[in-house]
Design a protein around this motif. Structure first.
Motif, PDB file in Angstrom:
ATOM      1  N   THR A  77       0.836  -1.195   0.000  1.00  0.00           N
ATOM      2  CA  THR A  77       0.000   0.000   0.000  1.00  0.00           C
ATOM      3  C   THR A  77       0.873   1.249   0.000  1.00  0.00           C
ATOM      4  O   THR A  77       2.027   1.213   0.399  1.00  0.00           O
ATOM      5  CB  THR A  77      -0.923   0.028   1.224  1.00  0.00           C
ATOM      6  OG1 THR A  77      -0.125   0.061   2.421  1.00  0.00           O
ATOM      7  CG2 THR A  77      -1.816  -1.190   1.264  1.00  0.00           C
ATOM      8  N   TYR A  78       0.300   2.334  -0.470  1.00  0.00           N
ATOM      9  CA  TYR A  78       1.013   3.602  -0.466  1.00  0.00           C
ATOM     10  C   TYR A  78       0.012   4.731  -0.293  1.00  0.00           C
ATOM     11  O   TYR A  78      -1.196   4.553  -0.459  1.00  0.00           O
ATOM     12  CB  TYR A  78       1.783   3.800  -1.777  1.00  0.00           C
ATOM     13  CG  TYR A  78       0.931   4.164  -2.976  1.00  0.00           C
ATOM     14  CD1 TYR A  78       0.868   5.484  -3.417  1.00  0.00           C
ATOM     15  CD2 TYR A  78       0.196   3.208  -3.670  1.00  0.00           C
ATOM     16  CE1 TYR A  78       0.093   5.830  -4.520  1.00  0.00           C
ATOM     17  CE2 TYR A  78      -0.578   3.538  -4.767  1.00  0.00           C
ATOM     18  CZ  TYR A  78      -0.632   4.850  -5.197  1.00  0.00           C
ATOM     19  OH  TYR A  78      -1.399   5.188  -6.276  1.00  0.00           O
ATOM     20  N   GLU A  79       0.511   5.891   0.067  1.00  0.00           N
ATOM     21  CA  GLU A  79      -0.313   7.079   0.134  1.00  0.00           C
ATOM     22  C   GLU A  79       0.406   8.210  -0.591  1.00  0.00           C
ATOM     23  O   GLU A  79       1.629   8.224  -0.700  1.00  0.00           O
ATOM     24  CB  GLU A  79      -0.595   7.478   1.584  1.00  0.00           C
ATOM     25  CG  GLU A  79       0.660   7.632   2.434  1.00  0.00           C
ATOM     26  CD  GLU A  79       0.358   8.002   3.873  1.00  0.00           C
ATOM     27  OE1 GLU A  79      -0.379   8.986   4.069  1.00  0.00           O
ATOM     28  OE2 GLU A  79       0.867   7.334   4.775  1.00  0.00           O
ATOM     29  N   VAL A  80      -0.360   9.157  -1.104  1.00  0.00           N
ATOM     30  CA  VAL A  80       0.208  10.316  -1.764  1.00  0.00           C
ATOM     31  C   VAL A  80       0.395  11.412  -0.723  1.00  0.00           C
ATOM     32  O   VAL A  80      -0.539  11.746   0.010  1.00  0.00           O
ATOM     33  CB  VAL A  80      -0.703  10.813  -2.904  1.00  0.00           C
ATOM     34  CG1 VAL A  80      -0.162  12.109  -3.501  1.00  0.00           C
ATOM     35  CG2 VAL A  80      -0.811   9.755  -3.994  1.00  0.00           C
ATOM     36  N   VAL A  81       1.606  11.948  -0.625  1.00  0.00           N
ATOM     37  CA  VAL A  81       1.907  12.972   0.368  1.00  0.00           C
ATOM     38  C   VAL A  81       2.512  14.186  -0.325  1.00  0.00           C
ATOM     39  O   VAL A  81       2.865  14.132  -1.503  1.00  0.00           O
ATOM     40  CB  VAL A  81       2.883  12.441   1.453  1.00  0.00           C
ATOM     41  CG1 VAL A  81       2.277  11.265   2.191  1.00  0.00           C
ATOM     42  CG2 VAL A  81       4.226  12.043   0.826  1.00  0.00           C
ATOM     43  N   SER A  82       2.643  15.267   0.420  1.00  0.00           N
ATOM     44  CA  SER A  82       3.263  16.464  -0.149  1.00  0.00           C
ATOM     45  C   SER A  82       4.780  16.340  -0.096  1.00  0.00           C
ATOM     46  O   SER A  82       5.327  15.546   0.680  1.00  0.00           O
ATOM     47  CB  SER A  82       2.829  17.701   0.640  1.00  0.00           C
ATOM     48  OG  SER A  82       3.408  17.699   1.927  1.00  0.00           O
ATOM     49  N   ALA A  83       5.452  17.132  -0.902  1.00  0.00           N
ATOM     50  CA  ALA A  83       6.914  17.121  -0.907  1.00  0.00           C
ATOM     51  C   ALA A  83       7.465  17.532   0.453  1.00  0.00           C
ATOM     52  O   ALA A  83       8.588  17.169   0.813  1.00  0.00           O
ATOM     53  CB  ALA A  83       7.434  18.057  -1.992  1.00  0.00           C
ATOM     54  N   ALA A  84       6.652  18.248   1.242  1.00  0.00           N
ATOM     55  CA  ALA A  84       7.088  18.675   2.570  1.00  0.00           C
ATOM     56  C   ALA A  84       7.290  17.492   3.512  1.00  0.00           C
ATOM     57  O   ALA A  84       7.987  17.603   4.526  1.00  0.00           O
ATOM     58  CB  ALA A  84       6.071  19.636   3.171  1.00  0.00           C
ATOM     59  N   ARG A 102       0.586  -1.786  -6.097  1.00  0.00           N
ATOM     60  CA  ARG A 102       0.559  -0.909  -4.930  1.00  0.00           C
ATOM     61  C   ARG A 102      -0.819  -0.248  -4.884  1.00  0.00           C
ATOM     62  O   ARG A 102      -1.246   0.388  -5.839  1.00  0.00           O
ATOM     63  CB  ARG A 102       1.654   0.160  -5.003  1.00  0.00           C
ATOM     64  CG  ARG A 102       3.066  -0.413  -4.908  1.00  0.00           C
ATOM     65  CD  ARG A 102       4.094   0.679  -4.671  1.00  0.00           C
ATOM     66  NE  ARG A 102       4.121   1.655  -5.744  1.00  0.00           N
ATOM     67  CZ  ARG A 102       4.142   2.967  -5.561  1.00  0.00           C
ATOM     68  NH1 ARG A 102       4.100   3.466  -4.346  1.00  0.00           N
ATOM     69  NH2 ARG A 102       4.193   3.786  -6.593  1.00  0.00           N
ATOM     70  N   VAL A 103      -1.511  -0.418  -3.766  1.00  0.00           N
ATOM     71  CA  VAL A 103      -2.872   0.096  -3.612  1.00  0.00           C
ATOM     72  C   VAL A 103      -2.831   1.446  -2.912  1.00  0.00           C
ATOM     73  O   VAL A 103      -2.245   1.571  -1.839  1.00  0.00           O
ATOM     74  CB  VAL A 103      -3.738  -0.890  -2.800  1.00  0.00           C
ATOM     75  CG1 VAL A 103      -5.166  -0.359  -2.678  1.00  0.00           C
ATOM     76  CG2 VAL A 103      -3.729  -2.268  -3.435  1.00  0.00           C
ATOM     77  N   PHE A 104      -3.438   2.454  -3.524  1.00  0.00           N
ATOM     78  CA  PHE A 104      -3.522   3.761  -2.895  1.00  0.00           C
ATOM     79  C   PHE A 104      -4.450   3.663  -1.699  1.00  0.00           C
ATOM     80  O   PHE A 104      -5.616   3.312  -1.836  1.00  0.00           O
ATOM     81  CB  PHE A 104      -4.041   4.805  -3.885  1.00  0.00           C
ATOM     82  CG  PHE A 104      -4.288   6.147  -3.267  1.00  0.00           C
ATOM     83  CD1 PHE A 104      -3.239   6.893  -2.750  1.00  0.00           C
ATOM     84  CD2 PHE A 104      -5.570   6.671  -3.198  1.00  0.00           C
ATOM     85  CE1 PHE A 104      -3.452   8.130  -2.175  1.00  0.00           C
ATOM     86  CE2 PHE A 104      -5.797   7.915  -2.626  1.00  0.00           C
ATOM     87  CZ  PHE A 104      -4.750   8.645  -2.109  1.00  0.00           C
TER      88      PHE A 104
END
Length: 401
Positions: free
Chosen positions: A37-44, A177-179
């Motif tokens: 699994t993965y998540e989308v995050v900010s560059a910060a 990879r599942v969001f």
């Protein structure tokens, strides 16, 4: 080769950011032999070592998307400035190149690849056949070829899950990879957590944080029922992260979800609670013990108590110490309702649910002001239901929510 800016933007926007819960089901994929699994995050949210590496190696570039994997590794998609050059072992690309960089949990570069958009109609039959067979009803959103000829394909499954599939150059499936919309957080917060003073954290934990996230501030920490630790930090760039460590202080995983303990709380000593709060508890829950308390990001308080009957409850108060609805103020519960730890539900209720709704998951429970219980479950069919029981655990009614 040159990328298409609109395609890149579509890829970046196809995975939206998330709100945090703890126990949602992830995927219905029939082939789970290589699924993560993965998540989308900010560059910060990137560790200092990664952001520094990108800045030094790809001056003027734009970090288009950052994926934070469940194992703590990062995948970043960097669009180079016009005229810049990216080099791999055998290939040089110029102008609007998308570079895919993978880093380990400590921010060390592992893999560099060049991505080139590929038309969905041009995907190999082996790839489209795999998708239609294993993800019936899925939509292929976008696809890229990578250095070496492999393919990355982003799909939306029939159940709405967003999944990134990787295939070899000949179309053989490699991994998925599942969001995950609720982040990579791994703990079940129906079980008790104990606030930990930041000064009492193991040296290995604080050293990892200062080394990996230079300039970050540790805002709070909790010890889980299995002995592991959840540590919340705010990076120098302002991102809120939840780092998980083993009982011995070894890094385990990281999530950008800062809401796993009700919007990033700070532990507070029970002795320091407002008089209005302790008076409310002694008046309404005679004989109860206050086990822990936290101050929320908005100034309010979350107080955990164990009643004289042994039931653990979570009470919420405003910054002025006024009691408010239990943990979910949007669930239409009465003003006197409080959250009940699921494990502490009376046996009659749990037995009724397991008997009449085999395979169901109990998502939350509330004790109403009249002593009755509202219990929300997700049935095996996926339907969300709210069951009502009397104070003795006798079933009263059910409705779909």
């Amino acid at each position: 080769m040159k990328t298409n800016q609109n395609t890149i933007l579509a890829l970046a926007l196809s995975c939206v950011l998330f709100s945090c819960t703890n126990n949602d089901t992830i995927s219905s994929n029939t082939d789970t032999s290589a699924t993560s699994t993965y998540e989308v995050v900010s560059a910060a949210a990137l560790p200092t070592t990664i952001s520094n590496y990108i800045t030094s190696k790809y001056a003027g570039s734009t970090t288009t998307e950052v994926n934070l994997n469940a194992d703590g590794t990062y995948v970043t998609y960097v669009t180079l400035a016009a005229g810049a050059t990216a080099k791999t072992t055998s290939t040089a690309k110029t102008s609007n190149v998308v570079v895919k960089l993978k880093f380990n949990a400590k921010g060390v570069l592992v893999v560099t690849k060049i991505e080139t958009p590929v038309a969905i109609a041009d995907l190999l039959p082996a790839i489209t056949t795999y998708i239609t067979t294993n993800y019936p009803g899925a939509t292929i959103n976008v696809a890229h070829t990578e250095t070496g000829g492999s393919f990355d394909v982003l799909i939306t499954a029939a159940d709405g899950s967003k999944i990134k599939l990787n295939f070899t150059a000949d179309g053989t499936f490699e991994s998925a990879r599942v969001f995950r919309t609720n982040g990579n957080h791994r703990h079940n917060h129906d079980k008790p957590q104990t606030p930990v003073a930041i000064a009492d954290l193991a040296t290995s934990i604080t050293t990892y944080i200062t080394t990996t996230y230079s300039g970050a501030t540790i805002t709070s920490a909790h010890k889980e029922s299995d002995g592991s630790f959840d540590v919340f930090i705010t990076t120098a760039a302002g991102a809120n992260l939840n780092l998980n460590f083993s009982a011995t202080g070894d890094f385990v995983s990281v999530s950008s979800c800062g809401n796993n303990h009700s919007n990033h709380e700070t532990p507070i000593a029970v002795a320091n609670l407002l008089t209005e709060i302790t008076t409310y508890i002694t008046t309404n829950y005679a004989g109860a013990t206050i086990t822990s308390a936290e101050k929320d990001w908005n100034g309010g308080f979350e107080v955990h108590i164990t009643t004289a009957a042994g039931v653990r409850l979570e009470l919420n108060f405003t910054a002025a110490g006024v009691f408010v609805v239990g943990s979910d103020s949007n669930n239409n519960h009465s003003a006197g309702s409080v959250s009940v730890i699921i494990n502490d539900l009376i046996v009659n209720i749990k037995t009724y649910i397991s008997t009449n709704y085999a395979g169901a998951t109990i998502k939350e429970a509330h004790l109403e002001s009249d002593g009755s219980y509202d219990v929300t479950i997700i049935a095996a069919t996926g339907t969300k239901l709210k069951l009502t029981f009397t104070a003795a655990g006798v079933f009263v009614s059910v409705k779909t929510t």
